[in-house]
Design an enzyme around this catalytic site. Structure first.
Site, PDB file in Angstrom:
ATOM      1  CE  LYS A  16      -1.385   0.029   4.902  1.00 63.72           C
ATOM      2  NZ  LYS A  16      -0.051  -0.372   5.319  1.00 63.72           N
ATOM      3  NE  ARG A  91      -1.656   0.337  10.967  1.00 66.63           N
ATOM      4  CZ  ARG A  91      -0.716   0.786  10.130  1.00 66.63           C
ATOM      5  NH1 ARG A  91      -0.792   1.975   9.617  1.00 66.63           N
ATOM      6  NH2 ARG A  91       0.289   0.009   9.812  1.00 66.63           N
ATOM      7  NE  ARG A 125       8.346  -1.835   4.157  1.00 67.51           N
ATOM      8  CZ  ARG A 125       7.033  -1.660   4.266  1.00 67.51           C
ATOM      9  NH1 ARG A 125       6.242  -1.868   3.254  1.00 67.51           N
ATOM     10  NH2 ARG A 125       6.523  -1.289   5.409  1.00 67.51           N
ATOM     11  NE  ARG A 158       9.172   0.890   9.028  1.00 69.20           N
ATOM     12  CZ  ARG A 158       7.948   0.944   8.502  1.00 69.20           C
ATOM     13  NH1 ARG A 158       7.713   1.643   7.421  1.00 69.20           N
ATOM     14  NH2 ARG A 158       6.959   0.299   9.069  1.00 69.20           N
ATOM     15  NE  ARG A 169       4.684  -3.485  11.122  1.00 72.52           N
ATOM     16  CZ  ARG A 169       5.472  -3.447  10.024  1.00 72.52           C
ATOM     17  NH1 ARG A 169       6.650  -4.010  10.045  1.00 72.52           N
ATOM     18  NH2 ARG A 169       5.062  -2.840   8.946  1.00 72.52           N
TER      19      ARG A 169
HETATM   20  P1  ADP Z   1       3.059  -0.523   7.897  1.00 70.56           P
HETATM   21  O1  ADP Z   1       1.863  -0.156   7.060  1.00 70.56           O
HETATM   22  O2  ADP Z   1       4.171  -1.021   7.088  1.00 70.56           O
HETATM   23  O3  ADP Z   1       2.708  -1.379   9.065  1.00 70.56           O
HETATM   24  P2  ADP Z   1       3.230   2.213   8.822  1.00 70.56           P
HETATM   25  O4  ADP Z   1       4.389   2.991   8.392  1.00 70.56           O
HETATM   26  O5  ADP Z   1       1.919   2.508   8.201  1.00 70.56           O
HETATM   27  O6  ADP Z   1       3.650   0.710   8.615  1.00 70.56           O
HETATM   28  O7  ADP Z   1       3.048   2.334  10.408  1.00 70.56           O
HETATM   29  C1  ADP Z   1       4.092   2.103  11.303  1.00 70.56           C
HETATM   30  C2  ADP Z   1       3.579   2.152  12.723  1.00 70.56           C
HETATM   31  O8  ADP Z   1       3.012   3.437  13.010  1.00 70.56           O
HETATM   32  C3  ADP Z   1       2.475   1.157  13.059  1.00 70.56           C
HETATM   33  O9  ADP Z   1       2.978  -0.118  13.369  1.00 70.56           O
HETATM   34  C4  ADP Z   1       1.830   1.852  14.257  1.00 70.56           C
HETATM   35  O10 ADP Z   1       2.595   1.713  15.428  1.00 70.56           O
HETATM   36  C5  ADP Z   1       1.893   3.317  13.867  1.00 70.56           C
HETATM   37  N1  ADP Z   1       0.670   3.730  13.107  1.00 70.56           N
HETATM   38  C6  ADP Z   1       0.643   4.162  11.829  1.00 70.56           C
HETATM   39  N2  ADP Z   1      -0.629   4.456  11.453  1.00 70.56           N
HETATM   40  C7  ADP Z   1      -1.402   4.194  12.529  1.00 70.56           C
HETATM   41  C8  ADP Z   1      -2.799   4.270  12.788  1.00 70.56           C
HETATM   42  N3  ADP Z   1      -3.676   4.676  11.845  1.00 70.56           N
HETATM   43  N4  ADP Z   1      -3.242   3.931  14.021  1.00 70.56           N
HETATM   44  C9  ADP Z   1      -2.400   3.525  14.980  1.00 70.56           C
HETATM   45  N5  ADP Z   1      -1.087   3.400  14.807  1.00 70.56           N
HETATM   46  C10 ADP Z   1      -0.576   3.733  13.597  1.00 70.56           C
END
Ligand code: ADP
Length: 218
Positions: A16, A91, A125, A158, A169
């Site tokens: 995504k 989320r 990644r 990361r 996750r």
């Molecule tokens: P990915 O989609 O690869 O899991 P992201 O970069 O979108 O990673 O998010 C990394 C982290 O940031 C998540 O694991 C969470 O801790 C936090 N995070 C990001 N977006 C949200 C959200 N909408 N609600 C809660 N936590 C979030």
């Protein structure tokens, strides 16, 4: 194509981030990544950064009240009035309900990707520590190993992409975020896009998604 309000939904590693970062400029809307907003805060070491650090490093979600407030602020900015691509938000069901009050979403693109592909992708990644562009040692290699093509910054794994954290996750996604698929299917906004081959180049998937969007919103 006219500006529209899009949510990209999919597990971590579904592509995504890669696809939405390419789709947003084609439509002429901002690409809003809650993960990037939190990572920037973490890097800056500000108050928000201190609040979210523990959750992020463990691969847990940041609490809804913090996340919803961040998004509420971001959506007030001028560039987000006509459209946006949300990547990583919402989320949880509470976040989706809060978003319903802030904006009228046009479409939710749900990336459907088998778990083995997701795991292969996540563990290969590499992310630019400066500009957050995503590369992949399998099929989206940088021109020079360890260096970002876009800005020359160093590429890193990361903290939340270590194997144990990846597994956690995915569990968090299945429990807290996957219910959004039904939420948006019920509201008639969901479009499923399948990707079941690790070797499909990102541009092919981007074209596929753009064709669907053009067909709906031309
Ligand atoms: P990915 O989609 O690869 O899991 P992201 O970069 O979108 O990673 O998010 C990394 C982290 O940031 C998540 O694991 C969470 O801790 C936090 N995070 C990001 N977006 C949200 C959200 N909408 N609600 C809660 N936590 C979030």
């Amino acid at each position: 194509m006219r500006q529209i309000k899009i949510i990209m939904l999919g597990a971590p590693g579904s592509g995504k981030g890669t696809y939405s970062s390419r789709i947003a400029p084609k439509i002429g809307v901002p690409h809003i990544v809650t993960g990037d907003i939190f990572r920037a805060a973490l890097k800056a070491g500000n108050e928000l950064g201190k609040k979210v650090e523990g959750y992020m490093k463990a691969g847990n979600l940041v609490p809804d009240d913090i996340t919803i407030e961040i998004v509420n602020q971001r959506l007030k900015e001028a560039d987000a009035q006509q459209g946006f691509v949300f990547d990583g938000y919402p989320r949880t069901i509470s976040q989706a309900e809060a978003l319903d009050k802030m904006a009228k979403i046009d479409v939710v693109v749900n990336l459907v990707v088998p778990t083995d592909i997701i795991i292969a992708r996540l563990s290969s990644r590499r992310t630019c520590s400066k500009c957050s562009t995503i590369f992949n040692t399998l099929f989206l290699k940088p021109k020079k190993e360890g260096v970002c093509d876009k800005c020359g910054g160093p590429l890193i794994v990361r903290e939340d992409e270590k194997p144990d954290v990846i597994k956690h996750r995915l569990e968090v996604y299945n429990k807290q975020t996957a219910p959004l698929i039904d939420y948006y299917r019920n509201s008639g906004l969901l479009v499923d896009v399948e990707c079941n081959d690790l070797n499909i180049p990102p541009e092919v998937m981007v074209d596929k998604i753009m064709k669907i969007l053009q067909g709906k919103f031309g």
